[in-house]
Design an enzyme around this catalytic site. Structure first.
Site, PDB file in Angstrom:
ATOM      1  N   LYS A   9      -0.881   8.750   1.904  1.00  0.00           N
ATOM      2  CA  LYS A   9      -1.199   7.865   0.777  1.00  0.00           C
ATOM      3  C   LYS A   9      -0.835   8.620  -0.500  1.00  0.00           C
ATOM      4  O   LYS A   9      -1.377   9.695  -0.777  1.00  0.00           O
ATOM      5  CB  LYS A   9      -2.690   7.538   0.802  1.00  0.00           C
ATOM      6  CG  LYS A   9      -3.223   6.782  -0.393  1.00  0.00           C
ATOM      7  CD  LYS A   9      -2.555   5.449  -0.622  1.00  0.00           C
ATOM      8  CE  LYS A   9      -2.738   4.484   0.524  1.00  0.00           C
ATOM      9  NZ  LYS A   9      -2.074   3.190   0.353  1.00  0.00           N
ATOM     10  N   HIS A  20      -1.614  -2.610   8.652  1.00  0.00           N
ATOM     11  CA  HIS A  20      -2.304  -2.059   7.483  1.00  0.00           C
ATOM     12  C   HIS A  20      -3.787  -1.903   7.766  1.00  0.00           C
ATOM     13  O   HIS A  20      -4.339  -2.557   8.643  1.00  0.00           O
ATOM     14  CB  HIS A  20      -2.074  -3.042   6.329  1.00  0.00           C
ATOM     15  CG  HIS A  20      -2.926  -2.830   5.122  1.00  0.00           C
ATOM     16  ND1 HIS A  20      -4.045  -3.574   4.855  1.00  0.00           N
ATOM     17  CD2 HIS A  20      -2.800  -1.960   4.093  1.00  0.00           C
ATOM     18  CE1 HIS A  20      -4.569  -3.182   3.708  1.00  0.00           C
ATOM     19  NE2 HIS A  20      -3.838  -2.199   3.224  1.00  0.00           N
TER      20      HIS A  20
HETATM   21  O1  GKR Z   1      -7.943   3.063   1.019  1.00  0.00           O
HETATM   22  O2  GKR Z   1      -7.226   3.797  -0.886  1.00  0.00           O
HETATM   23  C1  GKR Z   1      -7.077   3.148   0.143  1.00  0.00           C
HETATM   24  C2  GKR Z   1      -5.753   2.455   0.392  1.00  0.00           C
HETATM   25  O3  GKR Z   1      -4.930   2.661  -0.714  1.00  0.00           O
HETATM   26  C3  GKR Z   1      -5.925   0.991   0.679  1.00  0.00           C
HETATM   27  O4  GKR Z   1      -6.734   0.405  -0.303  1.00  0.00           O
HETATM   28  C4  GKR Z   1      -4.618   0.244   0.785  1.00  0.00           C
HETATM   29  O5  GKR Z   1      -4.876  -1.134   0.814  1.00  0.00           O
HETATM   30  O6  GKR Z   1      -4.262   1.515   2.771  1.00  0.00           O
HETATM   31  C5  GKR Z   1      -3.849   0.495   2.014  1.00  0.00           C
HETATM   32  C6  GKR Z   1      -2.343   0.453   1.892  1.00  0.00           C
HETATM   33  O7  GKR Z   1      -1.676   0.786   2.851  1.00  0.00           O
HETATM   34  O8  GKR Z   1      -1.806   0.053   0.866  1.00  0.00           O
HETATM   35 MG    MG Z   2       0.212   0.287   1.981  1.00  0.00          MG
END
Ligand code: GKR
Ligand code: MG
Length: 420
Positions: free
Chosen positions: A191, A318
């Site tokens: 991420k 996702h």
């Molecule tokens: O949990 O911070 C998080 C992610 O950024 C999530 O909110 C996203 O929706 O994991 C997700 C993604 O793949 O974009």
């Molecule tokens: Mg994503």
């Protein structure tokens, strides 16, 4: 078999300070736990978002379901649609995109649909995957989902954790090693969109050196301008299994793909069939990350899988912070979708709290196993549910807000996107 009672319980599960494009996770993530009980004593389970707009939608529908057969999914849809748009529909959820605030009827339908399918399967003494056409795989692969992260002692509200901070390449590689040692994951997702893009690219390079045989993905949640996304793409060319939502908008993704040729994945620009159609026209993303929580349930996600197959797109999955009911719904679905050929995302290793009997579901060799146990194969732990509901009430959180949480640590933090 008719529905006799429906319970919707919001819970808060502890969550570490994980960084993303919006800011940082709060000490608790919200979920709604759904129980649909029939007149013959069966209980079907579902799990979805716990933020107020979705929770309100669930609460507005739940008392209209009595008397329905759990096999009557059209009846369910009609009752979901009959409540009309939620009064808080327009409320902007401050979530990292991918959790679409606008599609609340899909979210509400999908949450109950999972509980209905759980009931159907239990009543037939079959696993949910059998209702979805049968398992083409019993072991469903997930990827190691890495996050930049503060140490948990940055704020006493976070539960102390053993992960430590991860704010550079060394920290990220150590986090990957721990995840892979604990769960045996065979692929890695980073991420991104949280720190300087060059530092994030360096982290990806370090992962490549440390895990040369693991497919790698990076997901900045559209927090990079097109120029930045092109620059980083040049650096990472050859290192990526796919490049997930680097830059905003379908047009931006389309131009990025045209310039770099890299396979682009999305859970941001293809979140419904209207966007799917535009994506085919513009060739923005070549891989769609499905998510039954906002695509409208397990069967609608299978429809998406068919569309991906028809139009030659890849399919992945996702995730958002979740507990075991969602993990099993995701796993039964993934088991029954032949063209879901990428390892699925899951936040599950980041959550310690659980609502199901027996505690956390094992992830072994990077996989969750689906069995022939009836339904989703999990039972609710009512004591754990009550405790996590208490935690919800105490938390005072009703909507996820990663931006405000980050402002506690960086007073100049803004909502701007793309940031880099
Ligand atoms: O949990 O911070 C998080 C992610 O950024 C999530 O909110 C996203 O929706 O994991 C997700 C993604 O793949 O974009
Ligand atoms: Mg994503």
């Amino acid at each position: 078999m008719k529905i006799a009672a429906v319970r919707v319980t919001p819970i808060a599960i502890s969550d570490p300070p994980l960084l993303n494009a919006s800011g940082v996770h709060e000490p608790f993530a919200l979920r709604s736990i759904i129980e649909v009980e029939t007149d013959n004593g069966l209980v079907g389970l579902g799990e979805t978002y716990g933020d107020k707009p979705v929770l309100d939608g669930l609460l507005r529908v739940k008392d209209r379901l009595a008397g329905l057969s759990p096999f009557d999914l059209n009846g369910l849809r009609q009752r979901v649609l009959s409540v009309g748009p939620s009064p808080v529909e327009g409320v902007q959820l401050d979530v990292a995109p991918g959790s679409q605030a606008s599609k609340s009827e899909h979210k509400v339908f999908g949450a109950f649909e999972v509980a209905f399918l759980d009931l159907q399967a239990r009543s037939l003494d079959l696993p949910v995957h059998a209702l979805l056409g049968g398992a083409v795989r019993r072991k469903v692969p997930f990827s190691a989902y890495l996050f930049f992260k503060f140490a948990s002692d940055i704020d006493p509200s976070y539960r102390p954790d053993t992960w430590g901070p991860a704010l550079d390449a060394e920290g990220i590689v150590a986090q990957a090693r721990t995840m892979i040692d604990r769960y045996g994951f065979g692929s890695i997702k980073l991420k991104a969109g949280a720190l300087d893009p060059d530092l994030e690219a360096e982290c990806l390079k370090a992962l490549k050196r440390a895990f040369p045989n693991h497919p790698l993905r990076i997901d900045p949640n559209a927090n990079w301008s097109l120029d930045t996304a092109i620059r980083v793409a040049k650096r990472l060319q050859g290192d990526l299994e796919y490049y997930e939502d680097p830059t905003p908008g379908l047009e931006g993704m389309s131009e990025l793909h045209r310039v770099t040729g890299l396979p682009l994945a999305t859970n941001m620009v293809v979140t419904d069939m209207k966007e799917f159609r535009r994506n085919i026209a513009l060739n923005g993303a070549q891989i769609v990350l499905s998510d039954h929580h906002y695509w409208g349930g397990l069967r609608a996600t299978q429809m998406l899988a068919t569309m991906c197959d028809t139009f030659g797109l890849g399919l992945s999955m996702h995730s958002n912070s979740h507990v075991g009911i969602s993990l099993m719904a995701m796993s039964h679905l993934a088991a029954a979708v032949p063209n879901l050929t990428y390892a699925c995302d899951t936040h599950y290793p980041w959550q310690e709290d659980e609502v199901i009997r027996g505690g956390k579901i094992p992830i072994v060799d990077g996989c969750v196993t689906v069995t022939d146990a009836p339904g989703l194969g999990v039972e609710l732990d009512r004591d754990a549910l009550a405790a996590l509901h208490e935690q919800y009430l105490r938390s005072g959180i009703t909507n996820r807000d990663d931006v405000s949480q980050m402002r506690k640590f960086r007073s100049d933090w803004t909502r701007v996107k793309p940031r880099y």
